[in-house]
Design a protein around this motif. Structure first.
Motif, short mmCIF file in Angstrom:
data_model
loop_
_atom_site.label_atom_id
_atom_site.label_comp_id
_atom_site.label_asym_id
_atom_site.label_seq_id
_atom_site.Cartn_x
_atom_site.Cartn_y
_atom_site.Cartn_z
N TRP A 25 133.23 38.63 23.34
CA TRP A 25 134.40 38.92 22.51
C TRP A 25 135.01 37.64 21.92
N HIS A 26 134.53 36.47 22.32
CA HIS A 26 135.02 35.21 21.74
C HIS A 26 134.69 35.18 20.25
N LEU A 27 135.68 35.00 19.42
CA LEU A 27 135.47 34.93 17.97
C LEU A 27 135.31 33.47 17.56
N VAL A 28 134.07 33.05 17.39
CA VAL A 28 133.81 31.67 16.99
C VAL A 28 133.02 31.71 15.68
N ASP A 29 133.74 31.56 14.58
CA ASP A 29 133.08 31.50 13.28
C ASP A 29 132.91 30.04 12.88
N GLU A 30 132.44 29.80 11.67
CA GLU A 30 132.16 28.44 11.23
C GLU A 30 133.42 27.57 11.22
N GLU A 31 134.55 28.12 10.76
CA GLU A 31 135.79 27.35 10.70
C GLU A 31 136.22 26.90 12.10
N LEU A 32 136.22 27.83 13.06
CA LEU A 32 136.66 27.50 14.41
C LEU A 32 135.67 26.56 15.09
N HIS A 33 134.37 26.79 14.86
CA HIS A 33 133.36 25.92 15.46
C HIS A 33 133.49 24.49 14.93
N ALA A 63 119.58 23.37 21.49
CA ALA A 63 119.99 24.33 20.45
C ALA A 63 119.68 23.85 19.05
N ASP A 64 119.73 22.54 18.83
CA ASP A 64 119.48 22.02 17.49
C ASP A 64 117.99 21.90 17.16
N ALA A 65 117.12 22.21 18.11
CA ALA A 65 115.67 22.16 17.84
C ALA A 65 115.21 23.34 17.00
N ASP A 66 115.96 24.43 17.02
CA ASP A 66 115.63 25.62 16.25
C ASP A 66 116.08 25.41 14.80
N PRO A 67 115.15 25.47 13.84
CA PRO A 67 115.56 25.24 12.44
C PRO A 67 116.52 26.29 11.90
N PRO A 70 122.56 27.30 12.83
CA PRO A 70 123.52 26.86 11.80
C PRO A 70 123.91 25.39 12.02
N ALA A 71 124.19 24.70 10.93
CA ALA A 71 124.49 23.26 10.99
C ALA A 71 125.63 22.94 11.93
N VAL A 72 126.67 23.77 11.95
CA VAL A 72 127.84 23.49 12.79
C VAL A 72 127.45 23.59 14.27
N MET A 73 126.53 24.49 14.61
CA MET A 73 126.07 24.62 16.00
C MET A 73 125.12 23.48 16.37
N GLU A 75 125.30 20.52 15.17
CA GLU A 75 126.18 19.36 15.36
C GLU A 75 126.78 19.39 16.77
N PHE A 76 127.21 20.57 17.22
CA PHE A 76 127.79 20.65 18.56
C PHE A 76 126.74 20.36 19.63
N ALA A 77 125.52 20.79 19.42
CA ALA A 77 124.45 20.49 20.39
C ALA A 77 124.32 18.99 20.59
N ARG A 78 124.37 18.24 19.51
CA ARG A 78 124.27 16.77 19.61
C ARG A 78 125.50 16.19 20.30
N ILE A 79 126.68 16.72 19.98
CA ILE A 79 127.91 16.25 20.63
C ILE A 79 127.82 16.49 22.13
N TRP A 80 127.43 17.71 22.51
CA TRP A 80 127.38 18.06 23.94
C TRP A 80 126.35 17.21 24.68
N ARG A 81 125.19 17.07 24.08
CA ARG A 81 124.09 16.35 24.74
C ARG A 81 124.46 14.88 24.97
N ASP A 82 125.11 14.25 23.99
CA ASP A 82 125.40 12.83 24.06
C ASP A 82 126.65 12.50 24.87
N MET A 83 127.54 13.47 25.02
CA MET A 83 128.83 13.22 25.68
C MET A 83 128.64 13.03 27.19
#
Length: 195
Positions: A25-33, A63-67, A70-73, A75-83
């Motif tokens: 039920w979490h509403l995560v669209d491109e703007e919120l992501h 997650a970012d290995a799958d072509p 979406p770009a915003v997701m 980007e988050f995969a890289r943020i999460w992995r590197d943090m």
């Protein structure tokens, strides 16, 4: 000094998970992501409990290995992995772990205070049980609640029953296009109450 920033998505009636641990039920669209990415990429570390960490580690490392991601997701995969990630767990082995993670067995306030005094960005806190411990110990500096426009009726509450009162001051509110509302609060300390 770095802040401990609790970030949690909740239903209007205060549940962070549905009755079967569901979060569909979490509403995560491109703007919120994108907002999340822009916020989280400046953090110094993610501080999570075991359950939250395992949920994240089950998807985000690749997650970012799958072509088709979406770009915003991606980007988050890289943020999460590197943090850097600090995970509190009594069941996982202590010490360094995969994905730039350090496992710590207990919340020791003096150790958390020392972590806050290190240079770098704020520390993003996740996980309801860990958050309850941090709140009880007076370690949370701000709370960012993302209220979703849904009433679940039951589930796991964001805040368990507690004898601890934590006075807060609203410092930001924002409404996203999908109806999610961000409420950002800072903990009121004796020094900040006068300001």
């Amino acid at each position: 000094m770095r802040k401990i920033s609790l970030m949690m998505t909740v239903s209007l009636d205060g549940y962070m998970e549905g009755p079967d641990r569901d979060i569909d039920w979490h509403l995560v669209d491109e703007e919120l992501h994108q907002h999340m990415n822009d916020t989280l990429k400046h953090m110094g570390a993610f501080v999570d409990g075991r359950v939250t960490h395992e949920l994240m580690a089950a998807y985000w490392p690749t997650a970012d290995a799958d072509p088709d991601t979406p770009a915003v997701m991606a980007e988050f995969a890289r943020i999460w992995r590197d943090m850097p990630k600090i995970v509190y767990s009594r069941t996982l082995p202590s010490g360094p772990a995969e994905w730039n993670t350090t496992i710590v067995p207990e919340v020791v306030p003096e150790e958390v205070q020392a972590l806050k005094e290190q240079p770098g960005g704020d520390l993003g806190l996740g996980g309801a049980d860990l958050a309850a411990t941090f709140l009880r110990l007076g370690l949370v500096d701000e709370i960012k609640v993302y209220v979703n426009p849904i009433v679940l009726g039951r589930g796991k509450p964001m805040f368990p029953v507690s004898d601890t009162r934590t006075p807060l001051r609203l410092t930001e509110s924002r409404t996203f296009g999908n109806g999610v509302v961000l409420l950002r609060y800072e903990r009121v300390t004796p020094n900040s109450a006068a300001s």
